[in-house]
Each structure stands twice: as C-alpha cells, then as structure tokens.
Design a protein around this motif. Sequence first.
Motif, PDB file in Angstrom:
ATOM      1  N   GLY A   7      28.416  19.638  87.020  1.00 14.96           N
ATOM      2  CA  GLY A   7      29.783  19.778  86.664  1.00 14.96           C
ATOM      3  C   GLY A   7      29.893  20.527  85.082  1.00 14.96           C
ATOM      4  O   GLY A   7      28.981  20.661  84.480  1.00 14.96           O
ATOM      5  N   ALA A   8      31.107  20.781  84.708  1.00 14.56           N
ATOM      6  CA  ALA A   8      31.365  21.302  83.577  1.00 14.56           C
ATOM      7  C   ALA A   8      31.077  20.039  82.285  1.00 14.56           C
ATOM      8  O   ALA A   8      30.767  20.592  81.109  1.00 14.56           O
ATOM      9  N   ASP A   9      31.253  18.770  82.755  1.00 14.34           N
ATOM     10  CA  ASP A   9      30.955  17.770  81.776  1.00 14.34           C
ATOM     11  C   ASP A   9      29.404  17.414  81.850  1.00 14.34           C
ATOM     12  O   ASP A   9      28.944  16.269  81.189  1.00 14.34           O
ATOM     13  N   THR A  10      28.340  18.106  82.552  1.00 16.74           N
ATOM     14  CA  THR A  10      27.123  17.639  82.624  1.00 16.74           C
ATOM     15  C   THR A  10      26.289  17.778  81.453  1.00 16.74           C
ATOM     16  O   THR A  10      26.353  19.007  80.808  1.00 16.74           O
ATOM     17  N   PRO A  11      25.692  16.812  80.879  1.00 16.91           N
ATOM     18  CA  PRO A  11      25.024  17.169  79.672  1.00 16.91           C
ATOM     19  C   PRO A  11      23.788  18.023  79.929  1.00 16.91           C
ATOM     20  O   PRO A  11      23.410  18.409  81.055  1.00 16.91           O
ATOM     21  N   ILE A  12      23.567  18.717  78.700  1.00 13.18           N
ATOM     22  CA  ILE A  12      22.594  19.794  78.751  1.00 13.18           C
ATOM     23  C   ILE A  12      21.194  19.360  79.237  1.00 13.18           C
ATOM     24  O   ILE A  12      20.405  19.974  80.055  1.00 13.18           O
ATOM     25  N   TRP A  13      20.853  18.104  78.685  1.00 14.35           N
ATOM     26  CA  TRP A  13      19.455  17.478  79.164  1.00 14.35           C
ATOM     27  C   TRP A  13      19.469  17.419  80.459  1.00 14.35           C
ATOM     28  O   TRP A  13      18.177  17.443  81.406  1.00 14.35           O
ATOM     29  N   VAL A  14      20.456  16.791  81.220  1.00 11.26           N
ATOM     30  CA  VAL A  14      20.548  16.963  82.957  1.00 11.26           C
ATOM     31  C   VAL A  14      20.248  18.010  83.665  1.00 11.26           C
ATOM     32  O   VAL A  14      19.571  18.276  84.280  1.00 11.26           O
ATOM     33  N   LEU A  15      21.104  18.867  82.909  1.00  9.38           N
ATOM     34  CA  LEU A  15      21.089  20.474  83.472  1.00  9.38           C
ATOM     35  C   LEU A  15      19.548  21.027  83.340  1.00  9.38           C
ATOM     36  O   LEU A  15      18.877  21.509  84.382  1.00  9.38           O
TER      37      LEU A  15
END
Length: 70
Positions: A7-15
Amino acid sequence: MLLSTLGADTPIWVLGCWFAVLGIGFGTSMQLLVVVAGVLLCLVVEKPLATTIVRKSDPAPSDPAATAST
C-alpha cells in the motif's frame, strides 16, 4: 499475492524484500523457459543443436569465390 499486500504506507524495506522475492522467482523461471524454447525450436526445425552452428571454414553458399573455383 505478494504485491496485493502493498500500500501507500508500506515501508521501503518491505517493498524491497517483496521485489527481491519476485525477481528471484521470475529469474529462475525465465531461465527454464528460454532453454525449453530453444529445445522446442530445434525440434520444430528438426535439426540437432550441433548442426545449427556454422563453422568458419565452410564457404557461404552465396560466396562467388567458392562457386568460381568449382
């Protein structure tokens, strides 16, 4: 399924982790698909892989020097 949890609030490291998993999966499957496509192409043409390689010592059929000497 992995990308549906982003989602828009997903952290960059998870992405980054999800894209790494996705890239590894696509990378391993694409290698297999390329090999299978090459083997199927050789089966359709009905030539083994070794006979499709042209040696440098073989003259080209359209070479005028090769046809003039015969």
